[in-house]
Design an enzyme around this catalytic site. Sequence first.
Site, PDB file in Angstrom:
ATOM      1  N   HIS A 214       0.876  -1.388  -0.076  1.00  0.00           N
ATOM      2  CA  HIS A 214      -0.110  -0.022  -0.046  1.00  0.00           C
ATOM      3  C   HIS A 214       0.798   1.267   0.122  1.00  0.00           C
ATOM      4  CE1 HIS A 214       1.131  -0.527   4.331  1.00  0.00           C
ATOM      5  NE2 HIS A 214       0.837   0.855   4.426  1.00  0.00           N
ATOM      6  N   ASP A 216       0.984   5.229   1.636  1.00  0.00           N
ATOM      7  CA  ASP A 216       0.182   5.947   2.906  1.00  0.00           C
ATOM      8  C   ASP A 216      -0.691   7.226   2.250  1.00  0.00           C
ATOM      9  OD1 ASP A 216       1.232   4.161   4.552  1.00  0.00           O
ATOM     10  OD2 ASP A 216       2.558   5.586   5.593  1.00  0.00           O
ATOM     11  N   HIS A 270       4.576   0.181  -0.190  1.00  0.00           N
ATOM     12  CA  HIS A 270       5.470  -0.821   1.051  1.00  0.00           C
ATOM     13  C   HIS A 270       4.570  -1.609   1.358  1.00  0.00           C
ATOM     14  CE1 HIS A 270       3.886   2.918   2.769  1.00  0.00           C
ATOM     15  NE2 HIS A 270       3.955   2.205   3.961  1.00  0.00           N
ATOM     16  N   ARG A 280       6.379  -8.835  15.755  1.00  0.00           N
ATOM     17  CA  ARG A 280       6.984  -7.642  15.508  1.00  0.00           C
ATOM     18  C   ARG A 280       5.894  -6.383  15.985  1.00  0.00           C
ATOM     19  NH1 ARG A 280       6.317  -3.856  11.013  1.00  0.00           N
ATOM     20  NH2 ARG A 280       8.265  -2.835  10.741  1.00  0.00           N
TER      21      ARG A 280
END
Length: 337
Positions: A214, A216, A270, A280
């Site tokens: 996607h 941002d 990204h 994570r």
Amino acid sequence: MDESSPEPPFHETYKTLFNNLTDTTQKNFPQFPVMEEVELPLVDLNQLNLGDSERESCKKQIARASQEWGFFQVINHGISREILENMRREQVKLFKKPFQDKTNGKDLNFSAGSYRWGAPTATCLGQLSWSEAFHVSLSDILGSGGLNNLCSTMEQYATTVSELAQKLADILAEKIGQKSIFFKETCLSSTCYLRMNRYPPCPMSSQMFGIMPHTDSDFLTVLHQDHIGGLQLVKDGKWIAVKPNPEALVINIGDLMQAWSNNIYKSVEHRVVANELKERFSTAYFLCPSYDTVIQSCIQPSVYRRFSFGEYRKQVQEDVKSFGYKVGLPRFLVPSH
């Protein structure tokens, strides 16, 4: 399902997607080649406190990385290690709450719908994000009077990170000849967001996104991530893995900055890949304007038509519903004659 378990019920909820995993659907699956880890351009913000030439050099590095990479990392960013460590500790505690408590917002003072996980619109496993998140408006955090450790830590974190985001946005404006107070006027605490992410260990990690590819939908994002790694971005038409740097915060350009700068600064695709063994954590700060803010290129002739942030968000949501993914800026190009 175990009521006290903190884990989102991925397998139960997306059972049909897992069951459909035949040879025919295999092609919908992401396959992750092994990639070399690359260091993002590293900018030492301490240079901004030195002489004119160091300050100018620092600003140039920020602008160049935003043009060539759409991503960079900053050290000496003014956010203390103590604030970052407190934020991470509170975040880990938050995600350890039972799944039911997270879903119904029990003991949390966040707006309804802040807790998100998976991908409600996924029609195949390639569209499923193996992650959970709290997406919290700054207005839920600031002035909460530090109701508890989590709130006061988030407030401290958000205050310092928003100052950093504004400073970087101002530098990016200056480097394309714009003395803009646009970001200060439009990106208010009621419009900016913190997103706390957790990516649980994933048994099918080689074929699963932690979060789908996607861009941002903001001006810029400030990311504090742990040492596990998994963030990848597109550079020169190829996916590359970002090497985590525990001292640095990662900055990336969003769609609104790309449109406002008339494509000088790049909002780059990204994703996060899942990890079989380790969870994570990351925290992202999104510098966003109010929904009625009109975005128009500050340089002519404009590549994009004028649009409001609200219109942009609505289009993204419609596309995700229809196609399972975001189309983004190409929807807003000026038609070529």
